[in-house]
Structure formats: structure tokens, C-alpha cells
Motif scaffolding. Structure first.
Motif, PDB file in Angstrom:
ATOM      1  N   ILE A   1       0.837  -1.207   0.000  1.00  0.00           N
ATOM      2  CA  ILE A   1       0.000   0.000   0.000  1.00  0.00           C
ATOM      3  C   ILE A   1       0.867   1.250   0.000  1.00  0.00           C
ATOM      4  O   ILE A   1       0.632   2.187  -0.782  1.00  0.00           O
ATOM      5  N   VAL A   2       1.875   1.287   0.867  1.00  0.00           N
ATOM      6  CA  VAL A   2       2.741   2.467   0.964  1.00  0.00           C
ATOM      7  C   VAL A   2       3.534   2.662  -0.324  1.00  0.00           C
ATOM      8  O   VAL A   2       3.691   3.794  -0.815  1.00  0.00           O
ATOM      9  N   GLN A   3       4.043   1.560  -0.896  1.00  0.00           N
ATOM     10  CA  GLN A   3       4.808   1.677  -2.140  1.00  0.00           C
ATOM     11  C   GLN A   3       3.927   2.169  -3.282  1.00  0.00           C
ATOM     12  O   GLN A   3       4.349   3.012  -4.091  1.00  0.00           O
ATOM     13  N   ASN A   4       2.697   1.681  -3.372  1.00  0.00           N
ATOM     14  CA  ASN A   4       1.790   2.133  -4.425  1.00  0.00           C
ATOM     15  C   ASN A   4       1.398   3.598  -4.262  1.00  0.00           C
ATOM     16  O   ASN A   4       1.075   4.272  -5.246  1.00  0.00           O
ATOM     17  N   ALA A   5       1.433   4.082  -3.018  1.00  0.00           N
ATOM     18  CA  ALA A   5       1.025   5.465  -2.763  1.00  0.00           C
ATOM     19  C   ALA A   5       2.141   6.469  -3.032  1.00  0.00           C
ATOM     20  O   ALA A   5       1.861   7.610  -3.429  1.00  0.00           O
TER      21      ALA A   5
ATOM     22  N   VAL B   1       5.768   6.562  -7.315  1.00  0.00           N
ATOM     23  CA  VAL B   1       5.109   6.771  -8.601  1.00  0.00           C
ATOM     24  C   VAL B   1       5.882   7.816  -9.393  1.00  0.00           C
ATOM     25  O   VAL B   1       6.575   8.664  -8.823  1.00  0.00           O
ATOM     26  N   ASN B   2       5.763   7.747 -10.723  1.00  0.00           N
ATOM     27  CA  ASN B   2       6.420   8.736 -11.578  1.00  0.00           C
ATOM     28  C   ASN B   2       5.463   9.893 -11.875  1.00  0.00           C
ATOM     29  O   ASN B   2       4.379   9.987 -11.290  1.00  0.00           O
ATOM     30  N   LYS B   3       5.854  10.773 -12.797  1.00  0.00           N
ATOM     31  CA  LYS B   3       5.047  11.948 -13.095  1.00  0.00           C
ATOM     32  C   LYS B   3       3.697  11.581 -13.692  1.00  0.00           C
ATOM     33  O   LYS B   3       2.726  12.321 -13.548  1.00  0.00           O
ATOM     34  N   GLN B   4       3.628  10.453 -14.390  1.00  0.00           N
ATOM     35  CA  GLN B   4       2.364  10.013 -14.986  1.00  0.00           C
ATOM     36  C   GLN B   4       1.494   9.235 -14.008  1.00  0.00           C
ATOM     37  O   GLN B   4       0.405   8.790 -14.362  1.00  0.00           O
ATOM     38  N   GLY B   5       1.972   9.052 -12.767  1.00  0.00           N
ATOM     39  CA  GLY B   5       1.207   8.301 -11.776  1.00  0.00           C
ATOM     40  C   GLY B   5       1.414   6.806 -11.843  1.00  0.00           C
ATOM     41  O   GLY B   5       0.714   6.056 -11.149  1.00  0.00           O
ATOM     42  N   ILE B   6       2.347   6.330 -12.686  1.00  0.00           N
ATOM     43  CA  ILE B   6       2.618   4.891 -12.809  1.00  0.00           C
ATOM     44  C   ILE B   6       3.566   4.458 -11.694  1.00  0.00           C
ATOM     45  O   ILE B   6       4.534   5.161 -11.375  1.00  0.00           O
ATOM     46  N   VAL B   7       3.321   3.294 -11.122  1.00  0.00           N
ATOM     47  CA  VAL B   7       4.161   2.780 -10.037  1.00  0.00           C
ATOM     48  C   VAL B   7       5.572   2.499 -10.554  1.00  0.00           C
ATOM     49  O   VAL B   7       5.752   1.951 -11.647  1.00  0.00           O
ATOM     50  N   THR B   8       6.575   2.864  -9.762  1.00  0.00           N
ATOM     51  CA  THR B   8       7.967   2.510 -10.068  1.00  0.00           C
ATOM     52  C   THR B   8       8.373   1.353  -9.150  1.00  0.00           C
ATOM     53  O   THR B   8       8.188   1.429  -7.935  1.00  0.00           O
ATOM     54  N   LEU B   9       8.903   0.309  -9.733  1.00  0.00           N
ATOM     55  CA  LEU B   9       9.237  -0.900  -8.978  1.00  0.00           C
ATOM     56  C   LEU B   9      10.658  -0.841  -8.445  1.00  0.00           C
ATOM     57  O   LEU B   9      11.576  -0.383  -9.135  1.00  0.00           O
ATOM     58  N   GLU B  10      10.823  -1.313  -7.209  1.00  0.00           N
ATOM     59  CA  GLU B  10      12.160  -1.400  -6.633  1.00  0.00           C
ATOM     60  C   GLU B  10      12.914  -2.596  -7.211  1.00  0.00           C
ATOM     61  O   GLU B  10      14.127  -2.530  -7.418  1.00  0.00           O
TER      62      GLU B  10
ATOM     63  N   ILE C   1      -9.467   5.899 -11.421  1.00  0.00           N
ATOM     64  CA  ILE C   1      -9.388   4.675 -10.618  1.00  0.00           C
ATOM     65  C   ILE C   1      -7.945   4.291 -10.315  1.00  0.00           C
ATOM     66  O   ILE C   1      -7.626   3.871  -9.198  1.00  0.00           O
ATOM     67  N   LEU C   2      -7.052   4.431 -11.292  1.00  0.00           N
ATOM     68  CA  LEU C   2      -5.669   3.972 -11.115  1.00  0.00           C
ATOM     69  C   LEU C   2      -4.738   5.071 -10.621  1.00  0.00           C
ATOM     70  O   LEU C   2      -3.528   4.980 -10.764  1.00  0.00           O
ATOM     71  N   SER C   3      -5.304   6.118 -10.027  1.00  0.00           N
ATOM     72  CA  SER C   3      -4.505   7.146  -9.356  1.00  0.00           C
ATOM     73  C   SER C   3      -4.624   6.956  -7.846  1.00  0.00           C
ATOM     74  O   SER C   3      -5.535   6.285  -7.352  1.00  0.00           O
ATOM     75  N   VAL C   4      -3.706   7.566  -7.099  1.00  0.00           N
ATOM     76  CA  VAL C   4      -3.718   7.442  -5.634  1.00  0.00           C
ATOM     77  C   VAL C   4      -4.855   8.308  -5.086  1.00  0.00           C
ATOM     78  O   VAL C   4      -4.948   9.491  -5.433  1.00  0.00           O
TER      79      VAL C   4
END
Length: 513
Positions: free
Chosen positions: A201-205, A208-217, A376-379
Motif C-alpha cells: 500500500i505504501v509503495q503504491n502510494a 510513482v512517476n510523473k504520470q502516476g505509474i508505479v515505479t518498482l524497486e 481509478i488507477l490514481s492514488v
């Protein structure tokens, strides 16, 4: 208190006023007092320009109550001061509060315990005090304490919050909000909360990049570069800059088939088997658009980061392809939007049991996702702000008043409470049956499908969810209403049918003599 009174008495102009045909010496109007005191407070280093006129009126009410001022008839003790033309004056007696007297030399000085004790040999009387510039709220608290209206208080220092504590706060408040949006008494009927990962949850929140896409570790969980290139090609058609080779007739269909094959071979859908019941519960809210969007926002926040990123990229590509008029048709017989739903519904949502009805549920949810994917796919900003405010509150030094609870304004979040077994079974049945009943009604009332297909889908529903089906169609007669029987015409009566049935000819030997 004393400083402000002295400044006010020294700076307030006094002159002669008339009221009801009578003259009064050395007095002032209420509005003049507000003007003067407001200006004095604004220029004072302990208060500053943030003090409002309304707060100045409140202070003058305290002055009237404590006999700092009185009306021209000598009345005081009430807080009925108003910003108007009534006349007031200073009383002859001093309104200043007496300072505490110094103890005699023979008595021991009682020191109030402090965290920072002064050095030995330093007199507390000569410790320099730095003036503090206060805002309007602090100013009002100070003058309220000065006249004895605020009870005794003490500072409460909080322990430092670890990252694990913050993650658990995120999980608790996120699930609490999801339960409220879904309108459930408990999430246990649709979700095992123990399996929800607070780190996800914290990582998804935050990651994220400028487009709101999740960045993976973990970069090993990223989509392959060739799949990303294929998805960008169709999403940005015809300006696909990643491809250097020339295209050919039917090229875009081959690229689309490659993407479908890749997502089709996944062992688990993007929304995972574990969260299947949660997303099915959202189907009952689709008529309430804002509620459905918020429920899906929060539910998608629970996904593993790699699943959330793939879902973001896939749904965004599907939506762009559906609205791209420059892209050649990807199928001869099916519209592009319908093709998107049919091709990717199963890799987005399906149950572990793979029931026939999953296709209908997934198609309905995926269509709603495509239409509202940006929201829907934004925080969820409101949820994020409330959690951050709660974390800051827990880390801040608190002032605890006598008889008051320190955390009275922020009750600890909770998302479940213990219930009986019978109540749990009742809630589970109610919460699950509502979206299924809505889906069954949609199948029954759909006039665009043939009677044959409708019968097939109803049989599938009856096989998968017999209880929900029995509620809607308790008797065979209620089901037969959907399928009116065609009147069969009787064949015409033939004349030969009335005669004696045809007798087969039996050959006999002829004996000729």
C-alpha cells in the motif's frame, strides 16, 4: 495581560462624548476601543499582524468581564461588549493583576521541575527570555490562560514512529475506508485482511512517476522491453517511434496478438485471486459512479506493485486503442472496444475456480475500468491526506489538559469488530447476493441477446449460484415468463387420414388349373 492593559490604557484616546442629551468626560466608543487595541496588538512583537478584529473584540469582552473597562454607568462583569457606538471608560481602581511577591530570604525557593536545569550559580531571575511572535490562535490561548479560563495542562511527548508503525497505520485506515465505501459491517466476508501487505500500500502510494505509474524497486519484475514496445506501438499509433523497421499489411494485428498471448499465459490475473470477492462486491456500486470509483481506487491500492503497474499500462493501452480512429480495425467481425474487453477480461479478473459466470463479471468491471481508468488507477488524494495528517498528529508533542483524553480528536482507527457466527453468515449472504442479483436481473432483462443465448446464460448462473437464482425465480412459472411459448399451428387434416389406414398388398400365388 498586564503589558497589554498598560499599552491600552496609555494609547487609548479619551475625550468628551454625548449620549442621550448628557455629556460624559474621559470616555470612548466601543468601536474606537476596537480600532486602538487592534492597532496596538498588530504592532506588538508578541502578537503581530495576524490578530483579527474579531479576536480583538473577544479580548475587550474579557476586559469588561474582569473590570479593565466599564460602561459609563459603572457596569461590568459580563461579556456583552460589542463593536458599536456604546460608551466605555477606565475604572478608577487599577485593573492590573498583582505580580507574585518574592519570598523572604529565610524561606527556601521551590523550583518547578524542568527538563533543562540551569547551571549552578545562575540566577533564574536573569535568564534571558526570547520573545516569540505568535499567530492568532496562540495569542487567543495566551490571553485565555492569563485570565484563568484554561485548566492546568502538561506536555505529552510521543515515542518515535517507525516505518513499520506508519505502514500499519496506512493498512488500518485504508481498510477502514474501504469497508465504509462498500457499506459492509465487516470486511471478513470479502477479504482476509491478514493477507493484505501494508508495504504494498505504501509503495503504491508514494513510489510513482510523473504520470502516476508505479515505479518498482525490483527491476526483474518489470514487463519485458519487447512487450512495452508493442504496447506503446498500438497505444500511440500511428506515431510509434520505437519501431525502426517498416510495417506491412496486417502488422498491427500481429502486434496485438503478441500482447494478447503474453498476458493470456499468466498464471494469476492482475487483480489476483485473493481480491476477487472485493472487486465483485464493487459491481453492486456501479450505479453510484463516485462510490464505485473510490472503491476501485482503494481496492487497486492493495495490489502488489508489479500487478498495479501492469494493470495501469494495460488498461491505459486498451482505452487509447478503443478511442483511436487512426488505428486500422483489429478484427473484421468485432468492434475494437468489444475486442479489448473480450481479449483482456480474463487476465484482469477471474476466480480460482474458473466458473463460467466469471466472464460476465469481468467484462462488466473491465468496461468500467476502461471508461474511468485515469481516476481509478490514481492514488486517492483524500485518503492519503487524512493518513498523513494522522501520522503527523501522532508524532507531534501534545498538550494534555486535566480530565481530557490526549487523543480525543483523533480516535484510533479500527476496521473490524467481533460478531457472532449467525450475524457473520447473514452479512456474508447479504453482501455477496446483491451484486449477483443485479447481474442476474441484467441477463434476464437483456433484449439484445437471443432467447437461446439467454437460456444458456441463465443455466450457467443457476449452476454457479443456485441460491441467488432461486430468489429471483422461485417457481418454474416465474422463469417461464421470460420465454413466451409460440403457438403451434395444427397441420391441416388430410382426407386420407380419415380413411382406413393403408393396408400393405400381400401377393398370393395364383393357382391355375
Amino acid at each position: 495581560w498586564n503589558e497589554i492593559i498598560e499599552l491600552f490604557r496609555a494609547g487609548m484616546p479619551l475625550r468628551k462624548h454625548r449620549c442621550r442629551f448628557k455629556s460624559y468626560e474621559r470616555c470612548f466608543k466601543a468601536s474606537e476601543a476596537v480600532d486602538c487595541l487592534h492597532e496596538l496588538l498588530g504592532s506588538n512583537q508578541n502578537f503581530g499582524p495576524e490578530v483579527t478584529r474579531n479576536q480583538t473584540v473577544k479580548l475587550l469582552k474579557k476586559f469588561l468581564k474582569n473590570h479593565v473597562i466599564e460602561d459609563i454607568k459603572g457596569r461590568w462583569g459580563k461579556e456583552d461588549f460589542q463593536d458599536d457606538g456604546h460608551l466605555y471608560r477606565f475604572p478608577p481602581s487599577s485593573p492590573l493583576k498583582p505580580y507574585p511577591k518574592k519570598p523572604s530570604c529565610g524561606k527556601e525557593v521551590i523550583k518547578f521541575p524542568d527538563w533543562n536545569e540551569p547551571n549552578a550559580g545562575t540566577s533564574q531571575e536573569h535568564i534571558p527570555v526570547k520573545s516569540v511572535t505568535m499567530n492568532s490562535e496562540m495569542w487567543y490561548k495566551r490571553h485565555s490562560i492569563a485570565i484563568g479560563e484554561v485548566p492546568a495542562c502538561k506536555l505529552v511527548f510521543r515515542r518515535a514512529l517507525t516505518q513499520a508503525h506508519i505502514e500499519e497505520i496506512w493498512k488500518s485506515m485504508t481498510l477502514s475506508r474501504l469497508q465504509k465505501v462498500l457499506g459492509l459491517d465487516s470486511l471478513d466476508e470479502v477479504l482476509d485482511t491478514k493477507l493484505v501487505n501494508s508495504k504494498h500500500i505504501v509503495q503504491n502510494a508514494y513510489n510513482v512517476n510523473k504520470q502516476g505509474i508505479v515505479t518498482l524497486e525490483d527491476k526483474s519484475k518489470e514487463l519485458p522491453h519487447w512487450i512495452l514496445s508493442a504496447m506503446k506501438c498500438l497505444a500511440n499509433w500511428p506515431s510509434c517511434s520505437d519501431l525502426k523497421q517498416p510495417t506491412y499489411s496486417g502488422f498491427e494485428r500481429d502486434v496485438f496478438k503478441t500482447i494478447v498471448d503474453y498476458f493470456g499465459q499468466m498464471k494469476e490475473p492482475l487483480l489476483t485471486f485473493h481480491f476477487f470477492d472485493v472487486f465483485v462486491s464493487v459491481l453492486g456500486l456501479l450505479q453510484k459512479h463516485c462510490k464505485a470509483v473510490e472503491a476501485l481506487q482503494i481496492s487497486c491500492l492493495l495490489l502488489p506493485p508489479e500487478n498495479r503497474k501492469r494493470l495501469q499500462l494495460l488498461v491505459r493501452m486498451m482505452a487509447r486503442i478503443s478511442f483511436n480512429k487512426d488505428l486500422p480495425p483489429l478484427s473484421e467481425s468485432v468492434r475494437t472496444r468489444t475486442l479489448m474487453v473480450q481479449a483482456f477480461s480474463r487476465c484482469i479478473l477471474c476466480s480460482k475456480d474458473e466458473m463460467d459466470l466469471d466472464e460476465l463479471l469481468a467484462a462488466k468491471l473491465v468496461s468500467f475500468l476502461m471508461d474511468n481508468y485515469q481516476d481509478i488507477l490514481s492514488v486517492p488524494s483524500a485518503l492519503k491526506s487524512s493518513i498523513e495528517e494522522h501520522v503527523v498528529h501522532l508524532q507531534r508533542v501534545q498538550i494534555k489538559y486535566a480530565g481530557a483524553d490526549t487523543d480525543a480528536t483523533f480516535p484510533p482507527p479500527s476496521f473490524c469488530h467481533q460478531i457472532s457466527t449467525d450475524e457473520f453468515e447473514s452479512q456474508r449472504a447479504t453482501g455477496t447476493q446483491e451484486p449477483l442479483a443485479a447481474l442476474l436481473e441484467e441477463i434476464a432483462m437483456n433484449k439484445e441477446i437471443s432467447l437461446k443465448d439467454k437460456k444458456k446464460k441463465l443455466k450457467q448462473f443457476q449452476k454457479s449460484y443456485p441460491e441467488a437464482y432461486r430468489v429471483r425465480f422461485p417457481t418454474p412459472e416465474s422463469e417461464a415468463v421470460l420465454f413466451p411459448e409460440k403457438t403451434k399451428q395444427k397441420p391441416p387434416i388430410l382426407m386420407w387420414a380419415l380413411k382406413k389406414p393403408f393396408q400393405p398388398f400381400h401377393r398370393t400365388r395364383s393357382f391355375r388349373m
